[in-house]
Write a protein that holds these residues in place. Structure first.
Motif, PDB file in Angstrom:
ATOM      1  N   GLU A  92     -67.948 -16.671  48.130  1.00  0.00           N
ATOM      2  CA  GLU A  92     -68.228 -15.472  48.932  1.00  0.00           C
ATOM      3  C   GLU A  92     -69.580 -14.870  48.570  1.00  0.00           C
ATOM      4  O   GLU A  92     -70.356 -14.466  49.454  1.00  0.00           O
ATOM      5  CB  GLU A  92     -67.129 -14.434  48.717  1.00  0.00           C
ATOM      6  N   GLN A  96     -73.131 -14.554  50.899  1.00  0.00           N
ATOM      7  CA  GLN A  96     -73.810 -13.269  51.058  1.00  0.00           C
ATOM      8  C   GLN A  96     -75.286 -13.365  50.655  1.00  0.00           C
ATOM      9  O   GLN A  96     -76.164 -12.839  51.345  1.00  0.00           O
ATOM     10  CB  GLN A  96     -73.102 -12.213  50.215  1.00  0.00           C
ATOM     11  N   ASN A 111     -72.341 -17.040  59.569  1.00  0.00           N
ATOM     12  CA  ASN A 111     -71.611 -15.926  60.186  1.00  0.00           C
ATOM     13  C   ASN A 111     -70.092 -16.049  60.090  1.00  0.00           C
ATOM     14  O   ASN A 111     -69.366 -15.191  60.590  1.00  0.00           O
ATOM     15  CB  ASN A 111     -72.002 -15.813  61.670  1.00  0.00           C
ATOM     16  N   GLN A 112     -69.611 -17.120  59.461  1.00  0.00           N
ATOM     17  CA  GLN A 112     -68.172 -17.302  59.341  1.00  0.00           C
ATOM     18  C   GLN A 112     -67.705 -16.894  57.943  1.00  0.00           C
ATOM     19  O   GLN A 112     -68.501 -16.694  57.021  1.00  0.00           O
ATOM     20  CB  GLN A 112     -67.799 -18.760  59.616  1.00  0.00           C
ATOM     21  N   THR A 113     -66.403 -16.800  57.773  1.00  0.00           N
ATOM     22  CA  THR A 113     -65.837 -16.435  56.470  1.00  0.00           C
ATOM     23  C   THR A 113     -65.711 -17.669  55.588  1.00  0.00           C
ATOM     24  O   THR A 113     -65.761 -18.811  56.067  1.00  0.00           O
ATOM     25  CB  THR A 113     -64.445 -15.812  56.643  1.00  0.00           C
ATOM     26  N   ALA A 114     -65.527 -17.422  54.295  1.00  0.00           N
ATOM     27  CA  ALA A 114     -65.355 -18.530  53.351  1.00  0.00           C
ATOM     28  C   ALA A 114     -64.153 -19.388  53.726  1.00  0.00           C
ATOM     29  O   ALA A 114     -64.177 -20.620  53.623  1.00  0.00           O
ATOM     30  CB  ALA A 114     -65.216 -17.982  51.935  1.00  0.00           C
ATOM     31  N   GLU A 115     -63.078 -18.744  54.175  1.00  0.00           N
ATOM     32  CA  GLU A 115     -61.860 -19.482  54.552  1.00  0.00           C
ATOM     33  C   GLU A 115     -62.139 -20.426  55.719  1.00  0.00           C
ATOM     34  O   GLU A 115     -61.649 -21.560  55.745  1.00  0.00           O
ATOM     35  CB  GLU A 115     -60.756 -18.493  54.926  1.00  0.00           C
ATOM     36  N   GLN A 116     -62.959 -19.978  56.683  1.00  0.00           N
ATOM     37  CA  GLN A 116     -63.288 -20.826  57.825  1.00  0.00           C
ATOM     38  C   GLN A 116     -64.152 -22.021  57.411  1.00  0.00           C
ATOM     39  O   GLN A 116     -63.974 -23.131  57.895  1.00  0.00           O
ATOM     40  CB  GLN A 116     -64.022 -20.001  58.893  1.00  0.00           C
ATOM     41  N   SER A 158     -61.475 -17.243  47.619  1.00  0.00           N
ATOM     42  CA  SER A 158     -61.508 -18.616  48.133  1.00  0.00           C
ATOM     43  C   SER A 158     -61.066 -19.636  47.080  1.00  0.00           C
ATOM     44  O   SER A 158     -60.657 -20.744  47.426  1.00  0.00           O
ATOM     45  CB  SER A 158     -62.921 -18.970  48.603  1.00  0.00           C
TER      46      SER A 158
END
Length: 625
Positions: A92, A96, A111-116, A158
């Motif tokens: 994460e 950033q 632009n996506q999250t760590a999970e994605q 994550s």
């Protein structure tokens, strides 16, 4: 596969520390895919007339470079909360910090999250670059992997952390320093990418006109590749006069070279450039050569044989130019009287070799105080502008006619070159001394009509041969592996020459392939014999072609004569057979076969090397022992 190759291409380009100013230059980088090169070409074509995009100072337009610098910044940060386990950092936090370093105009932010991103089916190109940094980049010249991905439950939401490896740390420091300097200043289209230069070139840099080789869309970058291989310091810029000039520091050396292919000669005669360029070069000679003393060498490199560039109607180049072979050769032969020295080359590989020797010669002359350098390029052009047009007239004084060329060139389309095979090289790096021929052949014999009539050496042996029938002489020639055609005198002349090495004769009897002398395949084998040590990594095609050109064993240029085929086209014959003469190794490297010893590629190459010396072709300079 295309997606993976595109990601690799992006990473390779982002890690390149020197400016890349054309798609063709990017294509030369190992790891850049061909389809990605096509994308770059389309992008450049569509952006003509538009202001080029540059990332802001301290910013990046690529996730790969931003990721390395982000991890380096996090390592050096005084905030311990950023680190979960020594130098490992949460996924994460990495996302950033990458976004912090990405220039927003590049549309490259994550632009996506760590999970994605952890989804194995996610094909986001940005995060794909980070994954590439974790892999060993076997298809590139990069020393990866650069970062390491670790699974660590509880360390972050994550459960994935990243660690910067030593190779990545070194690269990150270089990338960060470049980003601090801001966008690269406008510069040469191409230049030597090496950080160091061989001492033999000293402080000399060759400047090459950007229209050489037909420009960047044709042969320019191929010629630059050969300069890279030879390590010649060079830049590609627009030149107002001549195709090649040489700088010592920022001052011009008194040497100007114009390169003309056989077709260029015909085209220049047709449109008037031939005389116009000569006038400009003589004016330049006046400026750089201390006025009327004209101590400046102005030279032509004539590339190729006009006889091989004839088209329908017997004209050279194009029929509508109305320039015959005799017209071209006559114009070339007049150059010395017009104040120019002439150097003939077989093709662009040979030309690059000549230019490298000229650069080395200038370096030596500067070190020994033989030549002076006075003017920068701007000062030179300013003085040319105020020159009287009369200074461009052909010289009338004999001392300014028939000048010597900067370096000696032996090739001439009118006949084979001759070299002294009894001299030794002063430079041990030029040849592999352990690969000198194992036996000393007799010198090449020229059996004239006087010899065959019993007036020369070996008259008794010749008399005995003359008593034999034509068929008996043919049988003797056949047993030796010589040609059996021709008159009786021709057969006797062949029989009086030294016998070919036995391995050549035996392979011919077994109908096994043996390269002829001279030929491109023979040049390739002799080059491997001289410059490769069995058991070590083989030579790449590009390097091998350069070395083969230097041997002088091929009468044709290794780069071809402008058609579809070049000197590499016959390599398939060397790779065939059981055993083959040449083997292909991993990474497209080539070496001579070594087994079985009595019929290996090494043994055949040694025999070819002996024959090349007998014919006075090989330029290796070895003493045959």
């Amino acid at each position: 596969a295309s997606f993976d190759a595109a990601l690799r291409s992006v990473v390779v380009i982002s890690m390149h520390l020197s400016p890349i100013r054309s798609p063709e230059a990017a294509r030369r980088l190992k790891g850049v895919a061909s389809h990605f090169y096509e994308i770059l070409k389309e992008s450049v074509a569509g952006s003509k007339g538009k202001k080029p995009y540059h990332p802001k100072k301290d910013k990046f337009s690529c996730v790969a470079s931003a990721a390395l610098v982000a991890l380096l910044d996090m390592e050096e940060s005084s905030e311990p909360m950023n680190s979960t386990n020594g130098n490992s950092f949460p996924m994460e936090d990495l996302i950033q910090n990458i976004n912090r370093l990405i220039d927003t105009r590049s549309n490259a932010s994550l632009n996506q999250t760590a999970e994605q991103y952890m989804d194995p089916d996610n094909l986001d190109p940005g995060w794909g670059q980070v994954k590439k940094l974790c892999a060993t980049n076997a298809n590139t010249d990069l020393d990866g992997p650069f970062i390491k991905e670790r699974k660590k439950k509880g360390a972050c939401p994550s459960g994935v952390v990243f660690e910067l490896l030593e190779a990545g740390r070194e690269m990150a420091k270089k990338l960060r320093d470049l980003a601090k300097k801001g966008p690269a200043e406008p510069g040469p289209l191409r230049q030597l990418p090496n950080n160091t230069v061989d001492e033999e070139f000293g402080n000399v840099t060759m400047s090459m006109d950007h229209r050489e080789g037909g420009g960047s869309s044709k042969g320019l970058h191929t010629m630059c590749d050969q300069l890279d291989i030879r390590g010649v310091p060079y830049v590609v810029r627009e030149l107002k006069i001549a195709d090649y000039v040489f700088f010592v520091g920022d001052k011009l050396a008194p040497v100007l070279i114009e390169r003309k292919s056989a077709e260029d000669v015909a085209g220049s005669l047709h449109d008037g450039r031939w005389e116009r360029q000569q006038r400009n070069m003589r004016k330049a000679q006046y400026v750089l050569g201390d006025g009327h003393a004209r101590r400046c060498q102005i030279c032509y490199i004539i590339e190729g044989d006009p006889n091989k560039r004839k088209v329908h109607g017997g004209n050279v180049g194009r029929r509508t130019w109305f320039q015959s072979v005799d017209d071209c050769e006559s114009a070339i032969s007049e150059l010395p009287l017009l104040g120019f020295s002439v150097m003939r080359s077989k093709g662009h590989l040979d030309t690059i070799g000549i230019l490298a020797k000229v650069a080395q010669d200038i370096s030596w002359k500067v070190k020994n105080g033989v030549i002076d350098v006075k003017y920068t390029y701007k000062q030179f052009l300013d003085r040319i502008k105020v020159c009287d047009e009369k200074l461009g007239n052909p010289p009338t004084l004999k001392e300014h006619q028939n000048p010597a060329p900067p370096v000696v060139v032996n090739w001439n389309p009118a006949g084979p070159k001759t070299t002294n095979t009894k001299t030794t090289s002063d430079d041990p790096k030029k040849t592999n001394k352990s690969n000198e021929p194992e036996t000393e052949p007799e010198p090449n014999m020229n059996y004239s009509e006087a010899n065959l009539n019993g007036g020369g050496e070996n008259c008794e042996e010749i008399s005995e041969l003359k008593k034999m029938s034509l068929q008996a002489l043919k049988d003797l020639c056949k047993e030796r592996g010589d040609k059996i055609g021709g008159k009786k005198e021709d057969l006797i002349a062949r029989l009086m020459k030294p016998r070919k090495p036995e391995i050549i004769i035996m392979r011919a009897r077994r109908n096994e392939y043996v390269p002829k002398i001279p030929s491109c395949n023979a040049a390739l084998m002799v080059a491997l014999h001289l410059h490769h040590i069995p058991g070590t990594q083989g030579l790449a095609k590009e390097r091998l072609m350069v070395l083969a050109e230097e041997t002088g064993v091929s009468k044709d240029s290794m780069s071809g004569d402008g058609g579809f085929y070049d000197g590499w086209s016959g390599m398939k014959d060397l790779l065939r057979g059981d055993p083959a003469l040449v083997k292909r190794e991993k990474g497209q490297k080539f070496s001579l076969t070594t087994q079985p010893p009595e019929s290996s590629g090494v043994a055949v190459a040694n025999a070819l090397h002996i024959l090349a010396h007998r014919e006075g072709l090989c330029t290796c300079g070895n003493t045959l022992e």
